[in-house]
Design a protein around this motif. Structure first.
Motif, PDB file in Angstrom:
ATOM      1  N   LEU A 182       0.843  -1.209   0.000  1.00 49.69           N
ATOM      2  CA  LEU A 182       0.000   0.000   0.000  1.00 49.69           C
ATOM      3  C   LEU A 182       0.876   1.256   0.000  1.00 49.69           C
ATOM      4  N   LYS A 183       1.842   1.257   0.889  1.00 53.28           N
ATOM      5  CA  LYS A 183       2.718   2.420   1.034  1.00 53.28           C
ATOM      6  C   LYS A 183       3.527   2.672  -0.235  1.00 53.28           C
ATOM      7  N   SER A 184       4.027   1.617  -0.868  1.00 57.14           N
ATOM      8  CA  SER A 184       4.891   1.763  -2.038  1.00 57.14           C
ATOM      9  C   SER A 184       4.183   2.387  -3.234  1.00 57.14           C
ATOM     10  N   GLN A 185       2.863   2.290  -3.292  1.00 54.62           N
ATOM     11  CA  GLN A 185       2.135   2.850  -4.423  1.00 54.62           C
ATOM     12  C   GLN A 185       1.399   4.138  -4.064  1.00 54.62           C
ATOM     13  N   GLY A 186       1.628   4.623  -2.853  1.00 56.24           N
ATOM     14  CA  GLY A 186       0.977   5.848  -2.395  1.00 56.24           C
ATOM     15  C   GLY A 186       1.769   7.094  -2.756  1.00 56.24           C
ATOM     16  N   LYS A 187       1.191   8.232  -2.438  1.00 53.06           N
ATOM     17  CA  LYS A 187       1.753   9.530  -2.788  1.00 53.06           C
ATOM     18  C   LYS A 187       3.106   9.781  -2.119  1.00 53.06           C
ATOM     19  N   ALA A 188       3.287   9.275  -0.919  1.00 58.77           N
ATOM     20  CA  ALA A 188       4.546   9.507  -0.203  1.00 58.77           C
ATOM     21  C   ALA A 188       5.738   8.926  -0.971  1.00 58.77           C
ATOM     22  N   VAL A 189       5.522   7.883  -1.726  1.00 61.86           N
ATOM     23  CA  VAL A 189       6.607   7.235  -2.473  1.00 61.86           C
ATOM     24  C   VAL A 189       6.619   7.672  -3.939  1.00 61.86           C
ATOM     25  N   THR A 190       5.444   7.695  -4.568  1.00 64.40           N
ATOM     26  CA  THR A 190       5.372   7.957  -6.009  1.00 64.40           C
ATOM     27  C   THR A 190       5.264   9.440  -6.363  1.00 64.40           C
ATOM     28  N   GLY A 191       4.864  10.267  -5.413  1.00 59.16           N
ATOM     29  CA  GLY A 191       4.720  11.697  -5.680  1.00 59.16           C
ATOM     30  C   GLY A 191       3.313  12.108  -6.079  1.00 59.16           C
ATOM     31  N   ASN A 192       2.465  11.147  -6.384  1.00 61.56           N
ATOM     32  CA  ASN A 192       1.056  11.449  -6.661  1.00 61.56           C
ATOM     33  C   ASN A 192       0.227  10.230  -6.303  1.00 61.56           C
ATOM     34  N   GLY A 193      -1.070  10.422  -6.270  1.00 63.17           N
ATOM     35  CA  GLY A 193      -1.956   9.323  -5.907  1.00 63.17           C
ATOM     36  C   GLY A 193      -2.539   9.515  -4.528  1.00 63.17           C
ATOM     37  N   TYR A 194      -2.696   8.417  -3.822  1.00 65.31           N
ATOM     38  CA  TYR A 194      -3.385   8.456  -2.537  1.00 65.31           C
ATOM     39  C   TYR A 194      -2.432   8.660  -1.365  1.00 65.31           C
ATOM     40  N   HIS A 195      -3.028   9.177  -0.312  1.00 59.39           N
ATOM     41  CA  HIS A 195      -2.345   9.362   0.970  1.00 59.39           C
ATOM     42  C   HIS A 195      -2.942   8.343   1.931  1.00 59.39           C
ATOM     43  N   LEU A 196      -2.129   7.786   2.795  1.00 62.68           N
ATOM     44  CA  LEU A 196      -2.622   6.842   3.796  1.00 62.68           C
ATOM     45  C   LEU A 196      -2.726   7.533   5.145  1.00 62.68           C
ATOM     46  N   ASP A 197      -3.900   7.422   5.763  1.00 64.97           N
ATOM     47  CA  ASP A 197      -4.071   7.843   7.147  1.00 64.97           C
ATOM     48  C   ASP A 197      -3.891   6.605   8.009  1.00 64.97           C
ATOM     49  N   TYR A 198      -3.179   6.764   9.085  1.00 69.27           N
ATOM     50  CA  TYR A 198      -2.902   5.639   9.975  1.00 69.27           C
ATOM     51  C   TYR A 198      -3.638   5.792  11.293  1.00 69.27           C
ATOM     52  N   LYS A 199      -3.822   4.662  11.955  1.00 69.49           N
ATOM     53  CA  LYS A 199      -4.442   4.641  13.275  1.00 69.49           C
ATOM     54  C   LYS A 199      -3.567   3.767  14.167  1.00 69.49           C
ATOM     55  N   VAL A 200      -3.319   4.251  15.366  1.00 67.15           N
ATOM     56  CA  VAL A 200      -2.528   3.479  16.316  1.00 67.15           C
ATOM     57  C   VAL A 200      -3.470   2.592  17.120  1.00 67.15           C
ATOM     58  N   ILE A 201      -3.127   1.306  17.134  1.00 68.97           N
ATOM     59  CA  ILE A 201      -3.942   0.322  17.849  1.00 68.97           C
ATOM     60  C   ILE A 201      -3.039  -0.372  18.863  1.00 68.97           C
ATOM     61  N   ASN A 202      -3.521  -0.503  20.081  1.00 67.95           N
ATOM     62  CA  ASN A 202      -2.767  -1.209  21.107  1.00 67.95           C
ATOM     63  C   ASN A 202      -3.200  -2.662  21.134  1.00 67.95           C
ATOM     64  N   HIS A 203      -2.308  -3.527  20.701  1.00 72.50           N
ATOM     65  CA  HIS A 203      -2.566  -4.961  20.671  1.00 72.50           C
ATOM     66  C   HIS A 203      -2.004  -5.570  21.951  1.00 72.50           C
ATOM     67  N   ARG A 204      -2.771  -6.434  22.588  1.00 75.80           N
ATOM     68  CA  ARG A 204      -2.330  -7.018  23.855  1.00 75.80           C
ATOM     69  C   ARG A 204      -0.982  -7.713  23.759  1.00 75.80           C
ATOM     70  N   GLN A 205      -0.771  -8.452  22.690  1.00 75.73           N
ATOM     71  CA  GLN A 205       0.453  -9.236  22.587  1.00 75.73           C
ATOM     72  C   GLN A 205       1.526  -8.584  21.721  1.00 75.73           C
ATOM     73  N   LEU A 206       1.125  -7.836  20.742  1.00 71.61           N
ATOM     74  CA  LEU A 206       2.085  -7.214  19.830  1.00 71.61           C
ATOM     75  C   LEU A 206       2.462  -5.797  20.236  1.00 71.61           C
ATOM     76  N   GLY A 207       1.708  -5.234  21.157  1.00 70.51           N
ATOM     77  CA  GLY A 207       1.969  -3.859  21.575  1.00 70.51           C
ATOM     78  C   GLY A 207       1.332  -2.862  20.621  1.00 70.51           C
ATOM     79  N   GLU A 208       1.912  -1.679  20.587  1.00 72.53           N
ATOM     80  CA  GLU A 208       1.360  -0.606  19.762  1.00 72.53           C
ATOM     81  C   GLU A 208       1.623  -0.890  18.280  1.00 72.53           C
ATOM     82  N   GLN A 209       0.560  -0.858  17.497  1.00 77.71           N
ATOM     83  CA  GLN A 209       0.640  -1.106  16.053  1.00 77.71           C
ATOM     84  C   GLN A 209       0.067   0.095  15.315  1.00 77.71           C
ATOM     85  N   ARG A 210       0.773   0.538  14.304  1.00 75.05           N
ATOM     86  CA  ARG A 210       0.317   1.654  13.460  1.00 75.05           C
ATOM     87  C   ARG A 210      -0.133   1.060  12.130  1.00 75.05           C
TER      88      ARG A 210
END
Length: 130
Positions: A61-89
Motif C-alpha cells: 500500500l505504502k509503495s504505491q501511495g503519494k509519499a513514495v510515487t509523488g502522486n496518488g493516494y495518501h494513507l491515514d494511519y491509526k494506532v492500535i494497542n494490541h495485547r500481545q504485539l503492543g502498539e501497532q500503526r
C-alpha cells in the motif's frame, strides 16, 4: 484489507460515473475532495496470526501511495494497542487529497483535460447546456 488494485478500481468507478468532470464543470472541484476510501482492517487475531502478511500488505500500500510515487493516494494511519504485539500503526483510510492526485493515479489526467476543455467550450457557445 484493500490492495492498490482495488483502490484503482474504486477510483476508476468514480471516474466512470462522470462525477469528477461534473463537479469540475460546476466550479465545485474541491467539494469532491478529499475523497476517502474506507476499508476493512485486520482484526487483533489476524494481526497475531498473519503478522508477516499484514506487513507485506502495508508495504505494498505504502509503495504505491503519494509519499513514495509523488502522486496518488495518501494513507491515514491509526494506532492500535494490541495485547500481545503492543502498539501497532495500521493504515486506516485511503485519501485522495485532490482531483489531480486521483487523475494521475488512474492515468486519466490528459483525458480529463480534453473532456473539460471540450465541455467548457460547448457551454461557452451554448450556455443553456450548463
Amino acid at each position: 484489507m484493500i490492495t492498490p488494485a482495488e483502490i484503482r478500481q474504486k477510483a476508476l468507478k468514480l471516474w466512470d460515473s462522470g462525477k469528477v468532470l461534473q463537479v469540475a464543470l460546476q466550479n465545485e472541484g474541491e467539494c469532491l475532495f478529499p475523497w476517502v476510501i474506507s476499508f476493512r482492517k485486520p482484526n487483533a487475531r489476524q494481526q497475531l496470526e498473519d503478522f508477516s502478511t499484514i506487513r507485506v500488505w502495508m508495504e505494498k500500500l505504502k509503495s504505491q501511495g503519494k509519499a513514495v510515487t509523488g502522486n496518488g493516494y495518501h494513507l491515514d494511519y491509526k494506532v492500535i494497542n494490541h495485547r500481545q504485539l503492543g502498539e501497532q500503526r495500521l493504515p486506516d483510510r485511503v485519501v485522495f487529497q485532490g482531483r489531480e492526485d486521483l487523475l494521475r493515479f488512474i492515468h486519466k489526467l490528459r483525458e480529463f483535460e480534453q473532456l473539460y476543455a471540450s465541455a467548457s467550450a460547448s457551454i461557452a457557445r451554448h450556455p443553456t447546456l450548463h
